[in-house]
Each structure stands twice: as structure tokens, then as C-alpha cells.
Design an enzyme around this catalytic site. Structure first.
Site, PDB file in Angstrom:
ATOM      1  N   SER A   1       0.825  -1.204   0.000  1.00 58.52           N
ATOM      2  CA  SER A   1       0.000   0.000   0.000  1.00 58.52           C
ATOM      3  C   SER A   1       0.858   1.253   0.000  1.00 58.52           C
ATOM      4  O   SER A   1       0.331   2.359  -0.090  1.00 58.52           O
ATOM      5  CB  SER A   1      -0.917   0.006   1.226  1.00 58.52           C
ATOM      6  OG  SER A   1      -0.156   0.048   2.415  1.00 58.52           O
TER       7      SER A   1
ATOM      8  N   SER B   1       5.317   1.756   4.061  1.00 61.52           N
ATOM      9  CA  SER B   1       6.711   1.951   4.472  1.00 61.52           C
ATOM     10  C   SER B   1       7.303   3.202   3.813  1.00 61.52           C
ATOM     11  O   SER B   1       8.033   3.964   4.456  1.00 61.52           O
ATOM     12  CB  SER B   1       7.554   0.720   4.099  1.00 61.52           C
ATOM     13  OG  SER B   1       7.175  -0.385   4.898  1.00 61.52           O
TER      14      SER B   1
ATOM     15  N   HIS C   1      14.527  -3.428   0.513  1.00 63.05           N
ATOM     16  CA  HIS C   1      14.108  -2.295   1.346  1.00 63.05           C
ATOM     17  C   HIS C   1      15.325  -1.514   1.851  1.00 63.05           C
ATOM     18  O   HIS C   1      15.328  -0.286   1.862  1.00 63.05           O
ATOM     19  CB  HIS C   1      13.284  -2.785   2.537  1.00 63.05           C
ATOM     20  CG  HIS C   1      11.882  -3.165   2.168  1.00 63.05           C
ATOM     21  ND1 HIS C   1      11.097  -3.979   2.955  1.00 63.05           N
ATOM     22  CD2 HIS C   1      11.123  -2.835   1.098  1.00 63.05           C
ATOM     23  CE1 HIS C   1       9.921  -4.138   2.368  1.00 63.05           C
ATOM     24  NE2 HIS C   1       9.908  -3.463   1.248  1.00 63.05           N
TER      25      HIS C   1
ATOM     26  N   ASP D   1      16.815   0.499  -0.852  1.00 65.72           N
ATOM     27  CA  ASP D   1      15.952   1.635  -1.190  1.00 65.72           C
ATOM     28  C   ASP D   1      16.143   2.792  -0.209  1.00 65.72           C
ATOM     29  O   ASP D   1      16.036   3.955  -0.587  1.00 65.72           O
ATOM     30  CB  ASP D   1      14.472   1.207  -1.185  1.00 65.72           C
ATOM     31  CG  ASP D   1      14.134   0.309  -2.373  1.00 65.72           C
ATOM     32  OD1 ASP D   1      14.952   0.221  -3.302  1.00 65.72           O
ATOM     33  OD2 ASP D   1      13.062  -0.306  -2.363  1.00 65.72           O
TER      34      ASP D   1
END
Lengths: 174, 174, 174
Positions: free
Chosen positions: A17, A20, A54, A57
Site C-alpha cells: 500500500s 513503508s 528495502h 531503497d
């Protein structure tokens, strides 16, 4: 450095969604020193790949910590007025506690009790998992119940609560 | 004929949430020529019955198109300033792309890139599927991930985004 | 006694979202005589324990009724201007109707028709179940469809509709 008010933020949303990413944007805009507390255990390659992606990123300006169980202990250890801690995520913490057969109510209460004592700003991320069909198996139903109860406790203590869908935040409190 | 601003609208909701009906009301109130682009394939009788019912409910003032895979190609083919196209729905398109083992990221990017070039108003409908328990099987998890990423991309480009529950729209953007 | 306007309220949320607690707070703040209408059947010990816990949590100021099927008949029987009835919940009623192979559309219409005739304030609670992955089995898909259609009908008639997540109400209508 812009030091904002010390508050707890709670970000709830579904899978993919953008919760994070939204949490990270709040952390960056706070101007505080960035800490990332991962609760997930890398059980398999699928999970390892997600965690590595993650981390890449986020980039090098974050300090990353890992703690699958003792969330309060870790938060206390890295506490400080000059920092913000992104806890990603509560549902993985619930999963880990269940696997270790911990006292869920006791663990949740300890976390809720800790929040007003924290000096760091805390940004909690969690998955809403209670909006589908009732799961067939008891363990999944128990997991939904635990997650739902924890979400209510954290939302009650948080200064701001957001529900995220399709990358867009909907402010529910604050 | 009332010609409103040419914009992309994204409508996200659960099963039987009334999202298609809300989308249709936006189309009708636009005053533009009504086009319906169905992405679903009628695999079985259950699906055929749903499609036929939806078509009957819309009535004869709509031009219906069917395209399970080449969404951008079809949108370009029926493009025009005097029209509005209701795309129903993105989740079925994702399903079709996965079954054909297409390059998902590439397909999504091509659609996102097309949006600012469209002359017609576009109204996208999609199912939010990421708010239940994590599915047991890998394909369902991949589907959730793909759908979630696409939703974020479309929502970022859309002028208006609505979350629908119990037939009621909640404006998340615009 | 504070007698508020006689209206129907509809509260929709996920598992353990705090929807029943929010509904109870509305009932208490209304100042009206408190009635609780349970639609659930205690099939097993897990369910019995949940019902007993809920009853204990409400306390002795509530009159509790149980009716798994004839919701309109029971509401008419306990109707009155001095009272508020919390119906908990619509999804369990849908489950019971499906098990008895009742005419779902007819039952839903009868309830929707009854609402404007009620003298008591009615507070309906229901689970949103349509925001996860499409279920594998037909019965679960039918259940989602029935629940979704009923939610739309009740929301259309209700004066106020709330979506609850993490214990926080989001007003969608009213």
C-alpha cells in the site's frame, strides 16, 4: 536540524500500500537522525530479497537495527532525543511472538507502557489484516485478533494515525 | 453536452463495495460519450453471468469494449476528447498479465506513461486485495504485490482517487 | 434521560477493529435504554467464549436478546422510542441465512424496508470482508457478495456510517 515535537506516529495499511514509503518520508522530513528497526526474520529467500531491497531503497543515511522479539528493550537501547525510529513492522513482531508462544497481552501492554517514556520519535508501521474473509485455521484467526488488539492499543497512544491505500495517506487521528 | 476537465479518476474498493456503480455515476454525470472497457475474461459460467448482468445494468447508452491484455493499445484506439472510458477493472488485467507471464513492471509503466497523453477522461476501477491475511500460496502473494504496486502508480497519476466501502465514496485525493 | 434523534447508524470494520466497542459507546452516550441483539450462534467453545466475554464486558445495564434469523421480527418485538438496539452483527446474520438457504435478496429487502419504520434507534455492526484476496471456494465468494450487497443497502438507509480501523472511527456518511 529541525527537531519536531516528540510524538508517536502509527501507520496502518495493506500489502504493497506504500505504507513503508510514507513512513520513510515522515522520518526524512523530521530532520532527526534516522533509525530503522526491522522486526522481520529472514526465513527464506523471498523474505531475504525483500529485506535487502528495502535496505537498498533507504540508502546509507539510515542506521539499521534488527530485533524480532524484544522490541521495548531495543527501543530503550537506541533511545535519544535527536533521533527518530521507524519500526517496520508490528505484524511481523506479532508473528514472532506467537511462534515463541510469548504472553501476547503482556508484551503488548509493555510496549504501550513504554511509548510515553520514549525520548525518540517513534513511527510504527503495521499491516491491516482483518478486512478479508475469516481465515479457515485457528492460528490465522488468533493472529488477526492479536494484531487487531495491538493496533487499537498503539492507535490509542499515538499522536497521529494514518491509514494508507494506493500510496495515499488518510489521517484517522491527529 | 457538459465537457468537464480531462482527468484520470481512480476508484478502489472491495468486493461488492459498489465501486463500479459509483464509477458509472461519475461517467454519466460527466456528460461525455460513455465507453466501457472490460478487462475480464469469461472463464466460466459464474463469470459470464456477472459480465452479462453488469452489461444489462448499464443499458444501451454505453459502447462496450473487451480487452484482457493490451490495455494501452485499446485505450489509444478508442481515445477522443468527447468521451469517457470506464476501465473495469485493473485487478482482472493484472490477473490476465500474470497468466500470460508478461513483464509486469514494463506493462504498468507503459500504462502510467500513457495516462498524461490520453484525450479521453479515464475512470479506472480496481479491487483492493491487500487487507486480509497473507495468502498461503506464492502466486496469490505475487498478485497482491503486483496489484498494490499498480494501484500506487495509478493513484500517483490520477487527479482524483476514491476509496469505496458500503457504496460510499471516501475521497483520498483531489 | 437525553433522547437523541431516532436514526439508524451503521458501523463497518475489520476483525478486532474496535467496532463493537465504538458501537457501545454510541449506545451509552445516547442516554436511551440499552438493548443488545446478538445474531451469532455459539457453535463451538471458541464462539461461546467470545460471546460470554462480550456480555461480561458490557455489564448489567444492557438487555441482551439473541436471534440468528428473524432479525426484523425481533427488532419489531423489542421496538420502542425509549430505546436503542445494538445489532451485532450483520455478517453473522448473513452466515445464518446462508446456512438455512434463505432467500437472501428477500431478507435484505425486508430489513431495509423495516428501518424507516423503527421507533428505536438502531446501531448495526458488521464486518467488512471484501478487501482480501478472492477466496478459493464458491461459498466464501457468495458470502462476500451477500455481505457487500447488504452493507450497501444498510448504508444507503443509515443516517450515519462509520468505517473503523485500529479503534478509530472514520465517518463516511452523516
Amino acid at each position: 536540524m529541525t527537531v519536531g515535537p516528540i510524538t508517536t506516529v502509527f501507520i496502518l495499511g495493506g500489502a504493497r500500500s506504500g505504507k513503508s514509503r510514507f513512513a520513510e518520508s515522515l522520518v526524512v522530513s523530521s530532520g532527526l537522525n534516522r533509525h530503522y528497526l526491522a522486526t522481520g526474520r529472514a526465513w527464506d529467500e523471498e523474505m531475504q530479497a525483500r529485506i535487502a531491497q528495502h535496505r537498498a531503497d533507504r540508502g546509507p543515511s539510515w542506521t539499521t537495527h534488527e530485533e524480532p522479539l524484544d522490541l521495548v528493550g531495543k527501543l530503550a537501547a537506541i533511545d535519544g532525543e535527536d533521533r527518530v525510529v521507524l519500526i517496520d513492522c508490528l505484524t511481523l513482531w506479532v508473528t514472532n511472538l506467537m511462534m515463541e508462544q510469548r504472553d501476547m497481552a503482556g508484551e503488548f501492554l509493555a510496549l504501550a507502557d513504554y511509548l510515553p517514556r520514549a525520548k525518540a520519535r517513534l513511527v510504527f508501521v503495521s499491516n491491516e489484516v482483518g478486512l478479508g474473509i475469516v481465515p479457515d485455521n485457528r492460528m490465522a484467526r488468533d493472529f488477526r485478533d492479536h494484531a487487531g488488539r495491538l493496533h487499537q492499543m498503539i492507535a490509542a497512544k499515538a499522536a497521529e494515525v494514518y491509514f494508507i491505500a494506493a500510496g495515499l495517506p488518510l489521517k484517522m487521528k491527529g
